[in-house]
Design a protein around this motif. Structure first.
Motif, PDB file in Angstrom:
ATOM      1  N   LEU A 278      20.547  13.688  30.668  1.00 30.69           N
ATOM      2  CA  LEU A 278      19.700  14.841  30.965  1.00 30.69           C
ATOM      3  C   LEU A 278      20.280  15.630  32.125  1.00 30.69           C
ATOM      4  O   LEU A 278      20.865  15.060  33.063  1.00 30.69           O
ATOM      5  N   LYS A 279      20.095  16.934  32.052  1.00 24.39           N
ATOM      6  CA  LYS A 279      20.503  17.815  33.139  1.00 24.39           C
ATOM      7  C   LYS A 279      19.366  18.779  33.420  1.00 24.39           C
ATOM      8  O   LYS A 279      18.778  19.350  32.491  1.00 24.39           O
ATOM      9  N   TYR A 280      19.086  18.940  34.735  1.00 23.28           N
ATOM     10  CA  TYR A 280      18.001  19.838  35.130  1.00 23.28           C
ATOM     11  C   TYR A 280      18.541  20.851  36.120  1.00 23.28           C
ATOM     12  O   TYR A 280      19.128  20.487  37.149  1.00 23.28           O
ATOM     13  N   ASN A 281      18.335  22.132  35.806  1.00 19.97           N
ATOM     14  CA  ASN A 281      18.741  23.214  36.685  1.00 19.97           C
ATOM     15  C   ASN A 281      17.591  23.494  37.646  1.00 19.97           C
ATOM     16  O   ASN A 281      16.597  24.117  37.278  1.00 19.97           O
ATOM     17  N   GLN A 285      13.957  28.058  35.525  1.00 18.89           N
ATOM     18  CA  GLN A 285      12.548  27.909  35.179  1.00 18.89           C
ATOM     19  C   GLN A 285      12.343  27.047  33.937  1.00 18.89           C
ATOM     20  O   GLN A 285      11.216  26.762  33.563  1.00 18.89           O
ATOM     21  N   GLY A 286      13.434  26.632  33.293  1.00 19.88           N
ATOM     22  CA  GLY A 286      13.308  25.861  32.070  1.00 19.88           C
ATOM     23  C   GLY A 286      13.112  24.383  32.350  1.00 19.88           C
ATOM     24  O   GLY A 286      13.176  23.903  33.482  1.00 19.88           O
ATOM     25  N   ALA A 287      12.883  23.640  31.262  1.00 19.79           N
ATOM     26  CA  ALA A 287      12.725  22.198  31.351  1.00 19.79           C
ATOM     27  C   ALA A 287      14.093  21.531  31.319  1.00 19.79           C
ATOM     28  O   ALA A 287      15.106  22.157  30.992  1.00 19.79           O
ATOM     29  N   PHE A 324      15.548  10.075  22.406  1.00 24.36           N
ATOM     30  CA  PHE A 324      16.571  10.006  21.358  1.00 24.36           C
ATOM     31  C   PHE A 324      16.020  10.498  20.016  1.00 24.36           C
ATOM     32  O   PHE A 324      16.691  11.236  19.290  1.00 24.36           O
ATOM     33  N   PHE A 325      14.797  10.096  19.676  1.00 21.61           N
ATOM     34  CA  PHE A 325      14.258  10.409  18.348  1.00 21.61           C
ATOM     35  C   PHE A 325      13.471  11.730  18.296  1.00 21.61           C
ATOM     36  O   PHE A 325      13.055  12.132  17.213  1.00 21.61           O
ATOM     37  N   SER A 326      13.260  12.368  19.418  1.00 22.50           N
ATOM     38  CA  SER A 326      12.452  13.597  19.407  1.00 22.50           C
ATOM     39  C   SER A 326      13.217  14.830  19.852  1.00 22.50           C
ATOM     40  O   SER A 326      12.642  15.919  19.896  1.00 22.50           O
ATOM     41  N   THR A 327      14.496  14.693  20.171  1.00 24.49           N
ATOM     42  CA  THR A 327      15.259  15.842  20.649  1.00 24.49           C
ATOM     43  C   THR A 327      16.618  15.900  19.967  1.00 24.49           C
ATOM     44  O   THR A 327      17.071  14.922  19.363  1.00 24.49           O
ATOM     45  N   GLU A 328      17.252  17.055  20.098  1.00 27.78           N
ATOM     46  CA  GLU A 328      18.630  17.236  19.677  1.00 27.78           C
ATOM     47  C   GLU A 328      19.432  17.690  20.888  1.00 27.78           C
ATOM     48  O   GLU A 328      18.876  18.093  21.917  1.00 27.78           O
ATOM     49  N   ILE A 329      20.751  17.633  20.770  1.00 24.84           N
ATOM     50  CA  ILE A 329      21.624  18.043  21.868  1.00 24.84           C
ATOM     51  C   ILE A 329      21.410  19.521  22.178  1.00 24.84           C
ATOM     52  O   ILE A 329      21.270  20.350  21.263  1.00 24.84           O
ATOM     53  N   ASP A 330      21.360  19.855  23.458  1.00 26.08           N
ATOM     54  CA  ASP A 330      21.122  21.203  23.984  1.00 26.08           C
ATOM     55  C   ASP A 330      19.672  21.640  23.837  1.00 26.08           C
ATOM     56  O   ASP A 330      19.359  22.807  24.114  1.00 26.08           O
ATOM     57  N   ASP A 331      18.790  20.731  23.412  1.00 26.92           N
ATOM     58  CA  ASP A 331      17.360  21.044  23.359  1.00 26.92           C
ATOM     59  C   ASP A 331      16.698  20.697  24.691  1.00 26.92           C
ATOM     60  O   ASP A 331      17.096  19.739  25.372  1.00 26.92           O
ATOM     61  N   GLU A 332      15.668  21.474  25.027  1.00 29.85           N
ATOM     62  CA  GLU A 332      14.833  21.086  26.148  1.00 29.85           C
ATOM     63  C   GLU A 332      13.943  19.920  25.724  1.00 29.85           C
ATOM     64  O   GLU A 332      13.608  19.772  24.550  1.00 29.85           O
ATOM     65  N   ILE A 333      13.568  19.105  26.679  1.00 26.76           N
ATOM     66  CA  ILE A 333      12.717  17.966  26.345  1.00 26.76           C
ATOM     67  C   ILE A 333      11.347  18.475  25.891  1.00 26.76           C
ATOM     68  O   ILE A 333      10.898  19.553  26.328  1.00 26.76           O
ATOM     69  N   PRO A 334      10.659  17.756  25.000  1.00 29.86           N
ATOM     70  CA  PRO A 334       9.331  18.193  24.552  1.00 29.86           C
ATOM     71  C   PRO A 334       8.307  18.145  25.681  1.00 29.86           C
ATOM     72  O   PRO A 334       8.445  17.387  26.652  1.00 29.86           O
ATOM     73  N   ALA A 335       7.272  18.977  25.528  1.00 21.97           N
ATOM     74  CA  ALA A 335       6.258  19.079  26.584  1.00 21.97           C
ATOM     75  C   ALA A 335       5.563  17.739  26.847  1.00 21.97           C
ATOM     76  O   ALA A 335       5.154  17.449  27.974  1.00 21.97           O
ATOM     77  N   GLY A 336       5.437  16.897  25.802  1.00 23.34           N
ATOM     78  CA  GLY A 336       4.752  15.623  25.975  1.00 23.34           C
ATOM     79  C   GLY A 336       5.479  14.662  26.899  1.00 23.34           C
ATOM     80  O   GLY A 336       4.884  13.681  27.370  1.00 23.34           O
ATOM     81  N   LEU A 337       6.770  14.915  27.159  1.00 24.03           N
ATOM     82  CA  LEU A 337       7.562  14.020  28.010  1.00 24.03           C
ATOM     83  C   LEU A 337       7.872  14.640  29.368  1.00 24.03           C
ATOM     84  O   LEU A 337       8.686  14.087  30.130  1.00 24.03           O
ATOM     85  N   TYR A 338       7.257  15.781  29.674  1.00 24.48           N
ATOM     86  CA  TYR A 338       7.512  16.436  30.958  1.00 24.48           C
ATOM     87  C   TYR A 338       7.223  15.493  32.133  1.00 24.48           C
ATOM     88  O   TYR A 338       8.024  15.340  33.055  1.00 24.48           O
ATOM     89  N   LEU A 339       6.058  14.867  32.105  1.00 23.07           N
ATOM     90  CA  LEU A 339       5.631  14.044  33.229  1.00 23.07           C
ATOM     91  C   LEU A 339       6.552  12.850  33.424  1.00 23.07           C
ATOM     92  O   LEU A 339       6.996  12.551  34.542  1.00 23.07           O
ATOM     93  N   ALA A 342       9.895  14.009  34.689  1.00 22.67           N
ATOM     94  CA  ALA A 342       9.778  14.468  36.077  1.00 22.67           C
ATOM     95  C   ALA A 342       9.750  13.278  37.039  1.00 22.67           C
ATOM     96  O   ALA A 342      10.363  13.314  38.128  1.00 22.67           O
ATOM     97  N   GLN A 343       9.071  12.215  36.651  1.00 23.68           N
ATOM     98  CA  GLN A 343       9.040  11.020  37.495  1.00 23.68           C
ATOM     99  C   GLN A 343      10.435  10.398  37.625  1.00 23.68           C
ATOM    100  O   GLN A 343      10.846   9.961  38.710  1.00 23.68           O
ATOM    101  N   VAL A 344      11.163  10.385  36.524  1.00 20.23           N
ATOM    102  CA  VAL A 344      12.514   9.822  36.550  1.00 20.23           C
ATOM    103  C   VAL A 344      13.429  10.677  37.426  1.00 20.23           C
ATOM    104  O   VAL A 344      14.190  10.158  38.270  1.00 20.23           O
ATOM    105  N   LEU A 345      13.385  11.999  37.241  1.00 25.29           N
ATOM    106  CA  LEU A 345      14.254  12.872  38.036  1.00 25.29           C
ATOM    107  C   LEU A 345      13.903  12.803  39.525  1.00 25.29           C
ATOM    108  O   LEU A 345      14.800  12.816  40.383  1.00 25.29           O
ATOM    109  N   ALA A 346      12.625  12.742  39.822  1.00 22.04           N
ATOM    110  CA  ALA A 346      12.227  12.617  41.230  1.00 22.04           C
ATOM    111  C   ALA A 346      12.781  11.326  41.824  1.00 22.04           C
ATOM    112  O   ALA A 346      13.255  11.297  42.971  1.00 22.04           O
ATOM    113  N   PHE A 347      12.734  10.252  41.037  1.00 17.11           N
ATOM    114  CA  PHE A 347      13.265   8.974  41.481  1.00 17.11           C
ATOM    115  C   PHE A 347      14.770   9.067  41.729  1.00 17.11           C
ATOM    116  O   PHE A 347      15.290   8.589  42.746  1.00 17.11           O
ATOM    117  N   ILE A 348      15.495   9.735  40.794  1.00 17.35           N
ATOM    118  CA  ILE A 348      16.953   9.857  40.918  1.00 17.35           C
ATOM    119  C   ILE A 348      17.315  10.756  42.095  1.00 17.35           C
ATOM    120  O   ILE A 348      18.236  10.444  42.872  1.00 17.35           O
TER     121      ILE A 348
END
Length: 387
Positions: A278-281, A285-287, A324-339, A342-348
């Motif tokens: 995952l990569k977050y800019n 403003q995107g996910a 893995f099963f809900s996204t494709e490459i270059d897709d933003e993560i689905p809204a259901g996995l935002y939280l 976000a917890q993982v990125l905050a931890f990293i």
């Protein structure tokens, strides 16, 4: 009919490619009976519509042509003038009827098979000069059908004509007792209705001929199973070539994907079966975006590249499977996995600020995984089946 070259029967319907090729070569269904019927019907209807006008103008031509003095008879220029006047008097109505007949001819020609212009049927063929081929055509099934149609058409038209004449016998006998103008009008009326009745009889032939011509044309275009297979290979390509192309495409896509792993912020693992980078800019403003993912060998390769470039690895089986099963490459993560993400990125990010190059402690990772909220819609097992 058996195929002489391959010994196979033409049992398969023509493919769209075969139909298009046949159309380019001018091999489409045509019905001469349809064109003949339309021409006869148009001519008969034209006589009914314009018969009275034609009769009156012809009477005028006859009166003008047979009423002249001696001086006009001796003047050659006067004869040409009278001829011109006679032609002009009927020219407009004749042109109109010819235009209607031309339109009917065009409709009859393209009514079955549509509009088509091809010069290939005009190309010389040696088979047309072969006497044996000519004899085969003369005694073929199609020739017998054409003979049957001709005899049927003659019989039907003759029968209808006989019935019409018998029905109008009184009117025909009455013409001899009428003066010129009523007799001409009556004659035109009888001729028009007789022509309409006889041309309507040819409709029966056209109704039979049109579906037969379609069936006969499709039968000629039938293909053997081998021809269908060869066409499929030609259009789709040989299986080994297609397999090689797909392999090269996969390798190219995998190469581009691996090039994006060093720029990822975190690689979430199963930890063995799946890896998702995952990569977050942070300035955007995107996910977060999935820049790479893979299973088994590809997952191992992603982890190797991540380790080589210092990208943190975070074991989180449920989140890894969900991504893995809900996204494709270059897709933003689905809204259901935002939280959860976000917890993982905050931890990293927190670990990065502390510069803990050795990675997170196992106890902290387990605590983090217990906190992650994965919705039921994104809970999968290792085979991608919802839990």
């Amino acid at each position: 009919m058996a195929e002489e070259e391959s010994g196979q029967e033409k049992t398969e319907e023509a493919t769209p490619k075969r139909l298009d090729k046949a159309r380019e070569e001018g091999q489409v269904a045509r019905s001469r009976e349809l064109g003949t019927t339309l021409l006869l019907m148009t001519g008969a209807v034209s006589m009914l519509l314009f018969g009275r006008v034609i009769s009156e103008r012809l009477q005028g031509v006859m009166r003008h042509s047979f009423s002249f003095d001696r001086q006009a008879a001796m003047d050659s220029s006067a004869m040409f003038g009278a001829l011109g006047a006679s032609i002009n008097s009927v020219l407009d109505i004749v042109v109109l009827i010819l235009a209607l007949l031309m339109l009917a001819g065009v409709i009859g020609a393209i009514g079955l098979g549509g509009w088509l212009f091809s010069n290939k049927p005009l190309a010389p063929r040696l088979s047309r000069m072969n006497p044996l081929e000519g004899l085969k055509r003369m005694f073929s099934v199609k020739a017998l059908v054409e003979l049957f149609k001709a005899l049927a058409k003659f019989s039907i038209v003759a029968l209808v004509a006989s019935l019409i004449l018998w029905q109008m016998r009184d009117e025909l006998l009455a013409i001899s007792q009428q003066s010129l103008r009523p007799a001409m009008a009556q004659s035109m009326w009888i001729i028009a209705w007789s022509a309409l009745g006889m041309s309507a009889a040819t409709v029966l032939i056209a109704v039979v001929d049109v579906p037969f011509q379609r069936f006969d044309n499709l039968k000629k275009l039938r293909m053997t199973r081998q021809q269908v297979k060869d066409e499929f290979k030609e259009s789709e390509g040989k299986p080994e070539v297609k397999s090689r192309v797909r392999q090269l495409q996969r390798e190219l896509a995998q190469s581009r994907m691996m090039a994006a792993v060093p720029d990822a912020d975190v690689v979430i693992t199963n930890p063995e079966h799946f890896s998702v980078a995952l990569k977050y800019n942070q300035g955007g403003q995107g996910a977060p975006v999935v820049v790479a993912k893979g299973g088994d060998e590809v997952a191992i390769k992603i982890r190797e590249v991540a380790n080589h470039n210092g990208v943190p690895l975070l074991p989180s089986p449920r989140l890894a499977r969900a991504l893995f099963f809900s996204t494709e490459i270059d897709d933003e993560i689905p809204a259901g996995l935002y939280l959860a993400v976000a917890q993982v990125l905050a931890f990293i990010f927190q670990l990065n600020r502390r510069r803990q190059a050795a990675g997170p402690a196992p106890g902290k990772v387990k605590a983090l995984n217990r906190k992650l909220d994965i919705p039921a819609d994104y809970s999968f097992d290792t085979r991608g089946r919802p839990l």
